[in-house]
Motif scaffolding. Structure first.
Motif, short mmCIF file in Angstrom:
data_model
loop_
_atom_site.label_atom_id
_atom_site.label_comp_id
_atom_site.label_asym_id
_atom_site.label_seq_id
_atom_site.Cartn_x
_atom_site.Cartn_y
_atom_site.Cartn_z
N ALA A 74 -15.81 -36.48 11.71
CA ALA A 74 -17.05 -35.71 11.55
C ALA A 74 -16.75 -34.23 11.34
O ALA A 74 -17.36 -33.57 10.49
CB ALA A 74 -17.96 -35.91 12.76
N ILE A 75 -15.80 -33.70 12.11
CA ILE A 75 -15.44 -32.29 12.00
C ILE A 75 -14.81 -32.01 10.63
O ILE A 75 -15.12 -31.00 9.98
CB ILE A 75 -14.48 -31.88 13.13
N VAL A 76 -13.93 -32.89 10.18
CA VAL A 76 -13.28 -32.70 8.88
C VAL A 76 -14.30 -32.69 7.75
O VAL A 76 -14.30 -31.81 6.88
CB VAL A 76 -12.21 -33.79 8.65
N ARG A 77 -15.19 -33.68 7.75
CA ARG A 77 -16.17 -33.77 6.67
C ARG A 77 -17.11 -32.56 6.69
O ARG A 77 -17.46 -32.03 5.63
CB ARG A 77 -16.95 -35.08 6.78
N GLN A 78 -17.49 -32.12 7.88
CA GLN A 78 -18.37 -30.95 7.96
C GLN A 78 -17.65 -29.69 7.50
O GLN A 78 -18.23 -28.83 6.83
CB GLN A 78 -18.88 -30.77 9.39
N ALA A 79 -16.37 -29.56 7.86
CA ALA A 79 -15.60 -28.38 7.46
C ALA A 79 -15.49 -28.29 5.95
O ALA A 79 -15.64 -27.20 5.37
CB ALA A 79 -14.22 -28.42 8.10
N LEU A 80 -15.24 -29.39 5.29
CA LEU A 80 -15.13 -29.38 3.83
C LEU A 80 -16.49 -29.07 3.19
O LEU A 80 -16.56 -28.33 2.20
CB LEU A 80 -14.57 -30.70 3.32
N ALA A 81 -17.56 -29.61 3.77
CA ALA A 81 -18.90 -29.29 3.26
C ALA A 81 -19.21 -27.81 3.45
O ALA A 81 -19.76 -27.16 2.55
CB ALA A 81 -19.94 -30.15 3.98
N ASP A 82 -18.82 -27.25 4.59
CA ASP A 82 -19.05 -25.82 4.86
C ASP A 82 -18.23 -24.96 3.90
O ASP A 82 -18.72 -23.93 3.40
CB ASP A 82 -18.68 -25.49 6.30
N ALA A 83 -17.00 -25.36 3.64
CA ALA A 83 -16.15 -24.61 2.72
C ALA A 83 -16.74 -24.64 1.31
O ALA A 83 -16.76 -23.61 0.61
CB ALA A 83 -14.74 -25.19 2.72
N ASN A 84 -17.19 -25.80 0.90
CA ASN A 84 -17.80 -25.92 -0.42
C ASN A 84 -19.05 -25.06 -0.53
O ASN A 84 -19.27 -24.38 -1.55
CB ASN A 84 -18.14 -27.39 -0.68
N GLU A 85 -19.85 -25.07 0.50
CA GLU A 85 -21.08 -24.26 0.50
C GLU A 85 -20.76 -22.78 0.47
O GLU A 85 -21.39 -22.00 -0.24
CB GLU A 85 -21.90 -24.60 1.75
N HIS A 86 -19.75 -22.38 1.24
CA HIS A 86 -19.41 -20.96 1.38
C HIS A 86 -18.83 -20.38 0.09
O HIS A 86 -19.19 -19.27 -0.32
CB HIS A 86 -18.42 -20.79 2.53
N PHE A 87 -17.94 -21.12 -0.54
CA PHE A 87 -17.22 -20.60 -1.71
C PHE A 87 -17.69 -21.20 -3.04
O PHE A 87 -17.21 -20.81 -4.10
CB PHE A 87 -15.72 -20.82 -1.56
N GLY A 88 -18.61 -22.17 -2.97
CA GLY A 88 -19.13 -22.74 -4.21
C GLY A 88 -18.21 -23.73 -4.89
O GLY A 88 -18.30 -23.94 -6.10
N GLY A 89 -17.35 -24.36 -4.10
CA GLY A 89 -16.44 -25.36 -4.66
C GLY A 89 -15.12 -25.35 -3.93
O GLY A 89 -14.84 -24.45 -3.13
#
Length: 274
Positions: A74-89
């Motif tokens: 759960a933490i891994v998937r959320q971290a990647l989603a947060d990174a994508n949201e923050h940097f746009g990809g």
């Protein structure tokens, strides 16, 4: 060659080779996600996700520090989603986090083997799977810090539990390179020719005495830079050695990578390298 504007998600980036890869990319102006457990200072090992984020910014990059346990789905998937949201990809995933215990089957504790398997092998599968939706959009890269598949029995005789978990990473490299070909995603492994001088090695060995026989993490960072900056799938499905890929791209002098540049001490080959 430049990673300017590219977004790299690096596990275990709070120190050692992961930190060095982050800083090398930051000098290009890359966006770096520092994904590691080290949110608070370690009593014996330097570096936290926040200290490396500050270093990334100072080097010219943009940073996002995320506290991540690569064993937790759960933490891994959320971290990647947060990174994508923050940097746009996300353009690259670097699976650098690792665990080591050089003990044979007879004496290793199962909980220690479980830890190595979860952080070395399972986390590569998990992080790559979680990053896949974003890497499909960028035709990006996955880089695993894992060795060539050297099946000489000496690499199994004394510490086969560790060997199995690291070779598992490399086998995933070969498999994912083929599986993700349809998405133009490149997948490679990278491993050092010689021992690398890191705080983790110092902590495990108990001193810096062996560092005179080692290179700095900069050689791994420069090798990783070549791989991550390559276009399309021009480099993929390879279990690369740092010195090998650097030579392929014109580097012929390596003395500046030594921990002690003026030393004549023999360099010690890393594990799994003959």
């Amino acid at each position: 060659m430049s990673l300017q504007g590219k977004t790299l998600f690096i596990t275990g980036a709070s120190r050692g080779i992961g930190r060095e890869i982050a800083l090398r990319a930051a000098r290009d102006g890359a966006n770096i996600v520092i994904a590691a457990k080290s949110a608070a200072p370690h009593p014996k090992l330097p570096g936290t996700i926040f200290s490396v984020a500050a270093e990334v910014e100072a080097a010219g990059g943009k940073a996002l520090a995320l506290e991540v346990d690569v064993r937790d789905e759960a933490i891994v998937r959320q971290a990647l989603a947060d990174a994508n949201e923050h940097f746009g990809g996300i353009d690259a995933l670097v699976n650098n986090a690792g665990a080591i215990k050089l003990t044979g089957v007879q004496h290793i504790e199962l909980k220690r083997f479980d830890l190595m398997h979860q952080i070395n092998t399972r986390a590569v599968l998990l992080c790559s799977q979680a990053a896949l939706p974003y890497l499909k959009k960028s035709s990006g890269h996955i880089l695993n810090l894992s060795p060539p598949l050297n099946l000489a029995t000496k690499w199994f005789a004394q510490y086969s539990p560790y060997t199995v978990t690291k070779y598992g990473m490399s086998m995933l490299t070969l498999g994912m390179s083929e599986e993700f070909a349809a998405y133009d995603i490149s997948v490679n492994s990278l491993w050092p020719q010689t021992m690398i001088a890191t705080a983790a090695i110092e902590f495990q060995l108990g001193s810096r005495e062996s560092f005179k026989h080692a290179r700095t993490p900069a050689i791994m960072a420069d090798a990783a830079h070549i791989i991550l900056d390559s276009s399309g799938r021009s480099i993929t499905g390879r279990l690369l050695i740092d010195e090998e890929i650097l030579r392929e791209h014109g580097t012929t002098e390596f003395s500046h990578y030594r921990y002690e540049p003026d030393s004549n001490a023999t360099l010690i080959p890393d594990l799994f390298v003959d």
